[in-house]
Enzyme design. Structure first.
Site, mmCIF file in Angstrom:
data_model
loop_
_atom_site.group_PDB
_atom_site.id
_atom_site.type_symbol
_atom_site.label_atom_id
_atom_site.label_comp_id
_atom_site.label_asym_id
_atom_site.label_seq_id
_atom_site.Cartn_x
_atom_site.Cartn_y
_atom_site.Cartn_z
ATOM 1 N N ASP A 210 0.796 -1.171 -0.156
ATOM 2 C CA ASP A 210 0.115 0.066 -0.011
ATOM 3 C C ASP A 210 0.693 1.084 -0.094
ATOM 4 O O ASP A 210 1.877 1.293 0.595
ATOM 5 C CB ASP A 210 -0.836 0.183 1.318
ATOM 6 C CG ASP A 210 -1.744 -1.371 1.471
ATOM 7 O OD1 ASP A 210 -2.557 -1.582 0.573
ATOM 8 O OD2 ASP A 210 -1.949 -1.670 2.421
ATOM 9 N N ASP A 249 -1.319 -2.313 -4.989
ATOM 10 C CA ASP A 249 -2.295 -2.749 -3.731
ATOM 11 C C ASP A 249 -2.978 -1.427 -3.561
ATOM 12 O O ASP A 249 -3.676 -0.846 -4.528
ATOM 13 C CB ASP A 249 -1.385 -3.393 -2.838
ATOM 14 C CG ASP A 249 -2.368 -4.177 -1.796
ATOM 15 O OD1 ASP A 249 -3.407 -4.323 -2.181
ATOM 16 O OD2 ASP A 249 -1.766 -4.664 -0.902
ATOM 17 N N ASP A 253 -4.725 1.901 3.494
ATOM 18 C CA ASP A 253 -5.478 0.957 4.441
ATOM 19 C C ASP A 253 -5.548 1.276 5.529
ATOM 20 O O ASP A 253 -4.254 1.553 6.269
ATOM 21 C CB ASP A 253 -4.859 -0.460 3.812
ATOM 22 C CG ASP A 253 -5.526 -0.871 2.589
ATOM 23 O OD1 ASP A 253 -6.273 -0.129 2.023
ATOM 24 O OD2 ASP A 253 -4.947 -2.010 2.377
ATOM 25 N N ARG A 306 -13.695 0.491 -3.488
ATOM 26 C CA ARG A 306 -13.047 0.428 -2.100
ATOM 27 C C ARG A 306 -12.917 2.063 -1.798
ATOM 28 O O ARG A 306 -11.618 2.462 -1.287
ATOM 29 C CB ARG A 306 -11.728 -0.237 -1.857
ATOM 30 C CG ARG A 306 -12.043 -1.736 -2.049
ATOM 31 C CD ARG A 306 -10.609 -2.472 -1.785
ATOM 32 N NE ARG A 306 -10.916 -4.005 -1.835
ATOM 33 C CZ ARG A 306 -9.823 -4.750 -1.788
ATOM 34 N NH1 ARG A 306 -8.615 -4.341 -1.366
ATOM 35 N NH2 ARG A 306 -9.895 -6.113 -1.885
#
Length: 432
Positions: A210, A249, A253, A306
């Protein structure tokens, strides 16, 4: 002493009901030096239980200016554990030497492709053998080189309009009281994605890293940053075995017991799987009662899904602007993902959808969990997002009423004003 903020309990009667009057006071301005800025009182979950000050109290010897990746990591590791400020000048590159510098002995991508070609290997068994071992070793080399671990009581701030970090993964892990502001963060490219022939019907390339991750950390404020795929959008990536060679990715997050996070005035753009809040349905022991995150005045432009996808957390998403640029059949899947035991409140957001994508796609039900989605606008029109989802997906209806009412808000704009306000002020280089 950290002060805890009470949140009202009880479910809303229905999705069409309006939340209580929103607090409309302006956020307190940070100090003249952005590096000394602290999160204003009442500004999202990171302001609860004592607030978030980062490295604002750092002494002169604990303020460092960095221009290189090695200097940045050295500044994170230096000092005696007290508050620190790291000022980033220009763009620093964690992968300046290129992917070849991480390759382990024996690794050869052409051989990897030949060994695991589905025509040879098939789709029933995960890959194994010398080339997979060499790929994993190469990936470990990259991970050691591009991850930077951010300690507690730290402020990282870009200097001026053009500060940024490329090719890196910022790890806010096992820390408390962290601020990251005014940086353009270009998503790192995974040099060594793994081929998984068992992932779906046709297999898939799976990547790591990430751009930033908040892992088991508390009191984190991410403000006025731009997260982007930059020079390497997914559209520029090749295909092997007929599948996208995915080298990205997430952009941000928040996972594994993280809590009390405010994400404000950022830009998230041109990315696929953008933001997870909670990364596993089986993580209840660490995530239940945590993952409390506020998202406000962020721009999500050209992201596929997302934005965020939520598990467990009480997430307050208000005054964000979503500009969907993909098609329903290709790059756009959904914006809000309703996941396991989540309690999402989505209020006064603005969505711009192109022709062919209806408001029923904005919410995606992954698990049975209630959601509050009120006072949102789609293409300038007030829209009940839950009703739109349920009309488009009658076999998987969503429950309305997340069961809590957010109180930690400062500036709250009418959804008609959100597009202009967010476009004008969100992102790196616009910190006032």
């Amino acid at each position: 002493m950290r002060q805890r903020t009470r949140h009202a309990a009880g479910s809303l009667a229905c999705c069409a009901a309006l939340l209580g009057p929103a607090v409309a006071t302006a956020a307190a301005a940070p100090g003249h030096d952005p590096a000394r800025g602290t999160l204003p009182a009442g500004d999202g979950w990171a302001s609860a239980a004592g607030g978030t000050t980062g490295g604002a109290a750092a002494g002169r010897d604990d303020v460092r200016t960095v221009r290189t990746w090695d200097g940045f990591r050295a500044a994170l590791a230096a000092g005696g554990g007290g508050p620190r400020i790291i000022r980033v000048v220009g763009t620093i590159d964690a992968n300046a030497a290129g992917c070849a510098s991480f390759e382990a002995p024996g690794y050869d991508f052409a051989t990897y492709l030949a060994d695991y070609d589905p025509a040879v290997w098939g789709y029933d068994t995960p890959v194994s053998g010398p080339q997979e071992d060499a790929r994993a070793a190469s990936a470990a080399n990259q991970a050691a080189a591009i991850k930077a671990y951010v300690p507690s009581d730290t402020t990282i701030v870009g200097v001026g309009r053009n500060a940024g970090i490329t090719g890196a993964s910022l790890q806010i892990k096992d820390a408390d009281n962290v601020i990251v502001r005014n940086l353009t963060v270009e998503s790192p490219l995974d040099c060594f994605p793994q081929w998984d022939p068992t992932d779906g019907e046709r297999g898939a390339w799976n990547s790591e890293y990430d751009a930033a991750v908040v892992h088991n950390s508390t009191h984190v404020w991410l403000d006025h940053n731009t997260f982007t795929d930059g020079r390497h959008p997914d559209s520029s990536l090749p295909r092997y075995y007929g599948e996208l060679y995915q080298q990205h990715d997430g952009e941000l997050d928040v996972v594994r017991g993280a809590d009390l996070v405010t994400v404000s005035w950022n830009v998230f753009e041109e990315h696929g799987k953008t933001m997870l809040i909670g990364n596993s349905d089986s993580a209840g022991d660490t995530d239940r009662g945590r993952l409390r995150v506020t998202l406000h005045h962020n721009l999500f432009r050209g992201v596929g899904e997302r934005a965020p996808r939520v598990r467990f957390g009480r997430v307050d998403a208000y005054n964000n602007h979503y500009v969907v640029t993909g098609t329903a059949d290709e790059s756009y899947a959904y914006s809000f993902g309703i996941g396991f035991e989540s309690r999402l409140v989505a209020e006064k957001n603005s969505f711009r959808l192109p022709a062919g994508i209806g408001p029923g796609r904005i919410l995606k039900k992954w698990s049975e969990a209630p959601v509050t989605a009120v006072r949102n606008h789609v293409n300038g029109v007030p829209t009940d997002l839950v009703a739109a989802h349920n009309a488009a997906n009658p076999d998987t209806p969503l429950q309305c009423g997340a069961g809590w009412t957010p109180e930690l808000r400062t500036r709250v704009d009418h959804p008609r004003a959100v597009p202009g306000v967010v476009r004008a002020r969100a992102g790196a280089g616009r910190l006032r």
